[in-house]
Every structure is written in structure tokens, then in C-alpha cells.
Enzyme design. Structure first.
Site, short mmCIF file in Angstrom:
data_model
loop_
_atom_site.label_atom_id
_atom_site.label_comp_id
_atom_site.label_asym_id
_atom_site.label_seq_id
_atom_site.Cartn_x
_atom_site.Cartn_y
_atom_site.Cartn_z
CE LYS A 133 -0.29 -0.05 5.04
NZ LYS A 133 -1.16 0.07 6.23
NE ARG A 172 -6.10 1.71 11.90
CZ ARG A 172 -4.86 1.57 11.42
NH1 ARG A 172 -4.03 2.61 11.41
NH2 ARG A 172 -4.44 0.41 10.96
CE1 TYR A 198 13.42 32.18 2.08
CE2 TYR A 198 13.70 29.79 1.85
CZ TYR A 198 13.39 31.04 1.30
OH TYR A 198 13.05 31.13 -0.03
CG MET A 213 9.95 24.31 -2.68
SD MET A 213 8.96 25.41 -3.70
CE MET A 213 7.81 26.07 -2.49
#
Length: 357
Positions: A34, A130, A250, A298
Site C-alpha cells: 500500500k 480503528r 531562511y 523548498m
């Protein structure tokens, strides 16, 4: 070379599959692929595991299952979350998917089904709260399953990665009580369950995930026989000499404590390198461990090249994987290896090292 590359070692994957077999030699293996095989590429991973002898794969969603079917995976595919509606039920039938039933609404969908019978697992809630049927729902589910092929019963362990947590033993006892005297297989153990609780139903079906990809589910992983499947790399983009007192990145949060040689590496949070990683996070360059300095941007990070005087532009930078365990990076990020793996973005290029290479 791509700016950011996930190198996937399929020989290591096969090795780790063998480790699962060693832990649970009498068990059938349902490999968890998955979430795009935990970020490793579901199709390639499933194809490789199938060659190694795996005959069943577990996914979370219908879309994940259909991707495998579209790429030639004809083995058993188990929908761990089952289906959401009648359309998904029809699709599951068309593609011969195995269902996990965990809720009353899925029983209602099945009761209205007029097509071919399904292969089913009943998932029981033994304490995770769950997914899973409660004790009072099991009889009705079993009655409905008489028109289908009931494979057996499964549950999920909430605290198996904490070997001394009594919750796991309580769950195992609850599962034993709920399934006593019932026909069919049992499936309990995830990776942590296989490695720490492998005596529990290890003769039926186990569901390894993280351990297949070479990461340990435990904090103490020093004796792990697993091999990392993914090594994430980038390269040095620029080198800057900085003086004592200069600030980097930054927010100007990092102040150079001395004259330093700073490398700019072509990776950032847009690639899946977590922005939350702090100063001091280990980085591997030319076989030498150095550290992250300044904030993750980024598209770039900055690292201390002072201990690597021969480092030059274009040198490979290992962010995690071989030589730098992903679990260590996860600890710095205050998270788990699962999230690190699953966070990679479409900008990352995948290169698969085949078994023959």
C-alpha cells in the site's frame, strides 16, 4: 544524474523477504505494498516479490489494487480497507480482489450483491479502535459470509513495536477469545509483530510492510538483519566559503560559529526531505558524515563541508539509506520511517537496481 534520486535495491528487497521467511517459516506472506509500496514503487516491488515467491499483496485502496492488476500482477490482492460503495464492490469483483470486511455498511453492500462470490477476511477490533467488527457483529458477518469464501480472521496490533507493552498480549488474548473454535486462517502480525511476537499465529498469514523495505519498526535496531532498499541521494549544487558570524538560510537562524565551507545541496521539502529536520541532522558525503545547517528550503539544503575538504560540486550526497539509516533521519524529524518513505514527491527520480545487475 537526476538532482534527487531514489535508488531502489531489489536484491535487498529479496533479502528482506527471506528475513520474513526466517522469522515465520510456516507462514504464508501477504506483502504490504500500500501507499505505493511505502514510497518505493508498488509495481516494481510487487513484481520482484512475486519472483521471490510471494503470492498475496495487501493494499489500502481500490486504486492501488487496480494499478497492480493493470501491470500484470495476477496474484491475490487484498483490500485492507475493503470497499466504500457498490461501484467499488463491482470493480473488486471484476478484478478478482479479496475483501476485508470490517463494518456493518460493508455487510449491507454484500447482502445486496448479486454477482459472483468474493473471497473474504473478517477483520476484528481487538483493541486498536480503528477498523474491525465488534464481538456482537461477528455472528451476522459469518452468516452473510456463507454465500462467499471466508478465508479467515484478521486483526491489527496497535503496540507491537513496543515489545514490553502489555496491550499487545491483551489484543492477542482478545483475538484468541473471539476466534476460538472457528474455522479459517488467522492473520495478526505486521512487521513488528513478526519480529517481536512471531510465535503469535506465525503459522497462518503474516503481513510484513516496513521490514520488507529494510527499516526496523523498533527504536533498538542495532541487531537488525534487514538491508535498506531505498537510498535517497542528491548532489552538491554550489559551495560557499562563510565567515564566523555569517548567517545561513531562511530566518538567518544558523550563525556560523567559525569560518566554514558550506555546500548547497539540490534537495528540499518539495522533494520530500522534511522541512522540520533540524541543524545537526546527519548527511553523508564521500563516505564522511557531516550535518545539515540552516533551515530546509523548498528546493535546497545547506550542509557543513568543513570536515570534507575535497568535496566538490557534483559530488553525491546521501540523505538516507545505505550508510545512513532512514530510522536515524526519522528520529531527527520526530517521526517514523514510514512517513519519511511515503513523503517523497513526483520530482524524485527512481532508479531500480535489478537482481541481475
Amino acid at each position: 544524474m537526476s538532482r534527487v534520486t531514489a535508488h531502489i535495491n531489489l536484491a535487498a528487497l529479496t533479502h528482506n523477504y527471506g528475513v520474513v521467511q526466517n522469522y515465520a517459516p510456516k507462514a504464508h506472506i501477504m506483502a504490504a505494498v500500500k501507499a505505493n509500496a511505502y514510497g518505493h514503487g508498488a509495481v516494481k516491488i510487487a513484481q520482484t516479490l512475486a519472483k521471490a515467491g510471494c503470492r498475496a499483496f495487501a493494499v489500502a485502496t481500490l486504486e492501488e489494487a487496480l494499478e497492480l492488476r493493470a501491470n500484470g500482477i495476477t496474484h491475490t490482492i487484498v483490500l485492507l480497507e475493503g470497499v466504500l460503495n457498490a461501484h467499488e464492490l463491482s470493480q473488486a469483483s471484476q478484478h478478482q480482489l479479496t475483501l476485508v470486511i470490517h463494518d456493518d455498511y460493508q455487510l449491507k453492500l454484500l447482502s445486496a450483491w448479486q454477482g459472483a462470490p468474493f473471497a473474504l477476511w473478517l477483520k476484528l477490533d481487538t483493541g486498536m479502535r480503528r477498523l474491525g467488527l465488534q464481538a456482537h457483529q461477528i455472528a451476522a458477518a459469518e452468516t452473510l459470509a456463507q454465500g462467499h469464501h471466508l478465508l479467515g480472521y484478521m486483526t491489527h496490533l496497535a503496540s507491537a513495536d513496543e515489545p514490553h507493552n502489555p496491550h499487545t498480549q491483551a489484543q492477542l488474548q482478545a483475538f484468541e477469545t473471539l476466534t476460538a473454535g472457528k474455522a479459517g486462517a488467522r492473520s495478526v502480525c505486521n512487521s513488528a509483530g513478526i519480529m517481536a511476537w512471531h510465535s503469535a499465529y506465525a503459522h497462518d498469514w503474516v503481513r510484513p510492510g516496513l521490514m520488507l523495505y529494510g527499516a526496523s519498526p523498533f527504536e533498538d535496531k542495532h541487531t537488525s538483519p534487514l538491508q535498506p532498499v531505498m537510498t535517497l541521494t542528491s548532489q552538491i549544487l554550489s559551495i560557499k566559503p562563510c565567515s564566523r558570524g555569517d548567517t545561513i538560510g531562511y530566518g538567518a537562524t544558523y550563525v556560523c560559529p567559525q569560518d566554514m565551507r558550506i555546500g548547497v545541496v539540490a534537495v528540499g521539502y518539495a522533494d520530500g526531505y522534511p522541512r522540520c529536520l533540524p541543524v545537526g541532522t546527519p548527511i553523508l558525503i564521500n563516505g564522511i558524515t557531516t550535518q545539515l545547517v540552516g533551515r530546509v528550503s523548498m528546493d535546497m539544503i545547506t550542509v557543513d563541508l568543513t570536515p570534507i575538504p575535497d568535496a566538490t560540486i557534483g559530488d553525491q550526497v546521501t540523505l538516507w539509506g545505505e550508510g545512513l539509516p532512514v530510522e536515524r533521519i526519522a528520529t531527527y524529524a520526530n517521526t517514523i520511517a514510514y512517513e519519511i518513505f511515503c513523503g517523497l514527491t513526483r520530482r524524485v527520480q527512481f532508479e531500480y537496481k535489478t537482481l541481475e545487475a
